[in-house]
Scaffold this active site. Structure first.
Site, PDB file in Angstrom:
ATOM      1  N   LYS A   1       0.834  -1.199   0.000  1.00 24.48           N
ATOM      2  CA  LYS A   1       0.000   0.000   0.000  1.00 24.48           C
ATOM      3  C   LYS A   1       0.871   1.252   0.000  1.00 24.48           C
ATOM      4  CE  LYS A   1      -3.910  -1.916   2.648  1.00 24.48           C
ATOM      5  NZ  LYS A   1      -4.956  -1.744   1.635  1.00 24.48           N
TER       6      LYS A   1
ATOM      7  N   ARG B   1     -10.320 -11.664   2.023  1.00 25.44           N
ATOM      8  CA  ARG B   1     -11.167 -12.730   1.449  1.00 25.44           C
ATOM      9  C   ARG B   1     -10.464 -14.079   1.503  1.00 25.44           C
ATOM     10  NH1 ARG B   1     -11.542  -9.420  -4.057  1.00 25.44           N
ATOM     11  NH2 ARG B   1     -11.251  -7.767  -2.548  1.00 25.44           N
TER      12      ARG B   1
END
Ligand code: BES
Ligand code: ZN
Ligand code: MN
Length: 493
Positions: A276, A350
């Site tokens: 990020k 996920r």
């Protein structure tokens, strides 16, 4: 903070401060009127002089009124007289609490429970007042050398209905909710060098001991035996071992099917190799707020001894870059047997959740609800006001939407049509873990839906609601309010 009920008229309340409402029209709430009469018109005089406008959230402190037992009277603006909605009630209560937070008194009595809230009864107003004042007075000072201390220790909530029981129950529910929210906020606010997967496991053990819950913590070897290849891949780059935490509240009949809550517990999400940007990366310590909300809800359910079986499942890991870290293009096999091509290591939530959801099948659950800070796209679409809601069972989702409205911890449903599921194609594996920029919240849920065929399942994306950024940076404790309300509705409390 201690909460109790009071049925004394406001003028006779001996506590350090009494809190009453003034409307924008200078009309007074019943307890303000009562104080006004007892004090020979002191409140009307203050309103007439313009010292308090009655605008929502405006406050004025008066001292030493004749005929009033309390040392101080806190007037709180309540806006237009007449019915208000849940959000307006919460804002007025929070403004009053903020003023109480600065007070040098150990106790106060709170009469804003008199405000009429459309469609809600006094029990609701008592519960919401406890939750909202406790929320507004929250401070996280663990790491401050000189924490500013609060003086207020006890808040008495004014109420009218006689015969006690429902209001006592509402007070207990409000307190349990406040405790659950506080736990969720504390866990979220701890830095990631303290709040690691191992720390969350220890917290679960502590909760189990204190509240009579059953706890089990699976280590990496056990998860390996179960074939949780997706969950474990997230942890390859981390020196802190991943865990799967299972926490059970057995309040229902032995054979009654449980409600299972699954919480994403990424204690720090750097993105991994798909790293990020640096700005605001610190906020990725909050990426375990789903897990924190599961712990908070279990704590509240245990405090209230809710007559149902409730299981919390928390897959927890760090997501870091490293020589051993999972790389874009790597393919792993999930517990369900499906293979996943990990195209973006930053779509790690996920990967934890798919294996945790498969693990839930063994509990033969009534319903499964997962809670996750899953997608930045959800922050873009709904902001901080509503959690995203998707799933495969409309009845369950309707109940969650309703609970969210009632707790003023709202969710908003997004479509999970097959059309979106078709975006998930990999040339090399059964599924990719990402599907492009469009509809990111929905494709994330579509990925999860590939692992929930055997479950009645709903997914709450709390990326926008779990914490606040900027000056007020803090975990919010959401959606403990929604989840506890859903459970209370289920048991008819
Ligand atoms: N934890 C983040 C989601 C997130 C991002 C929450 C910003 C709050 C604020 C999640 O693991 C993530 O990184 N998601 C990616 C998915 C993408 C790579 C498909 C995202 O949303 O950018
Ligand atoms: Zn994440
Ligand atoms: Mn991520």
């Amino acid at each position: 903070m201690q909460f109790e009920l009071t049925r004394l008229p406001a003028s006779q309340e001996p506590r350090g401060c009494v809190v009453v409402g003034v409307y924008a029209s200078h009309a007074l709430t019943p307890s303000a009127k009562q104080l006004d009469q007892a004090s020979g018109g002191a409140i009307t005089a203050a309103a007439k002089a313009g010292d308090i406008s009655g605008k929502p959230g405006d406050t004025l402190m008066l001292r030493a009124l004749q005929g009033v037992a309390a040392q101080r009277v806190l007037l709180v603006g309540c806006g237009k007289s007449g019915e208000i909605d849940e959000g307006a009630y919460q804002r007025v209560v929070a403004a009053a609490a903020a003023a109480l937070g600065k007070l040098h008194a150990a106790d106060a009595a709170f009469y804003l429970t008199e405000l009429a809230v459309a469609g809600r009864d006094e029990a609701w107003r008592v519960r919401a007042a406890v939750a909202a004042t406790s929320h507004a007075l929250y401070q996280f000072t663990e790491y401050k050398r000189e924490p500013g201390r609060r003086h207020l220790k006890t808040l008495a909530i004014g109420c009218r209905a006689r015969g006690g029981k429902p209001l006592e129950a509402a007070l207990a529910q409000g307190q349990a909710l406040a405790e659950g929210v506080r736990l969720a906020r504390d866990l979220g606010n701890h830095p990631a060098n303290v709040c690691t997967p191992g720390y969350l496991a220890d917290q679960a053990r502590g909760l189990a001991k204190k509240h009579g819950l059953v706890v089990e913590v699976l280590d990496e070897a056990q998860m390996g035996e179960l074939g949780m290849g997706a969950l474990l891949a997230v942890s390859w780059g981390s020196r802190e071992p991943a865990k799967l935490i299972v926490l059970k509240h057995q309040g229902g009949k032995a054979k009654s099917a449980p409600v299972v809550l699954v919480g994403k517990g990424v204690t720090f999400d750097s993105g991994g190799i798909s790293i990020k940007p640096a700005a605001t990366m610190d906020e990725m310590k909050f990426d375990m707020c789903g897990a924190a909300s599961v712990f908070g809800t279990l704590k509240a359910a245990a405090l209230l001894k809710l007559p149902l079986n409730l299981i919390g499942v928390v897959p927890t890991s760090e997501n870091l870059p490293d020589g051993n870290a999972v790389k874009p293009g790597d393919i792993v096999t999930t517990m369900a047997g499906k293979t996943v091509e990990i195209l973006n290591t930053d779509a790690e939530g996920r990967l934890l959740l798919c294996d945790a959801l498969t693990y839930c099948e063994r509990f033969k659950p009534e319903v499964v609800i997962d809670i996750a800070t899953l997608t930045g796209a959800c922050v873009i679409s709904l902001g901080g006001h509503a959690s995203g809601l998707l799933g495969n069972d409309q009845k369950l989702m309707d109940a969650l939407l309703d609970a969210g409205r009632s707790a003023h911890d709202r969710a908003w449903q997004l479509p999970l049509w097959d059309d979106y599921k078709e975006q998930l194609r990999s040339p090399f594996a059964d599924l990719p873990n990402v599907a492009g920029r469009e509809a990111g919240t929905i494709t994330a849920a579509a990925f999860l839906s590939a692992f929930t065929d055997k479950l009645r399942w709903a997914h709450l994306d709390i990326a926008g609601t779990a914490w606040k950024s900027g000056k007020e940076k803090s975990a919010t404790g959401r959606p403990v309010g929604l989840l506890l309300q859903y459970l209370l509705d289920r048991v008819g409390a």
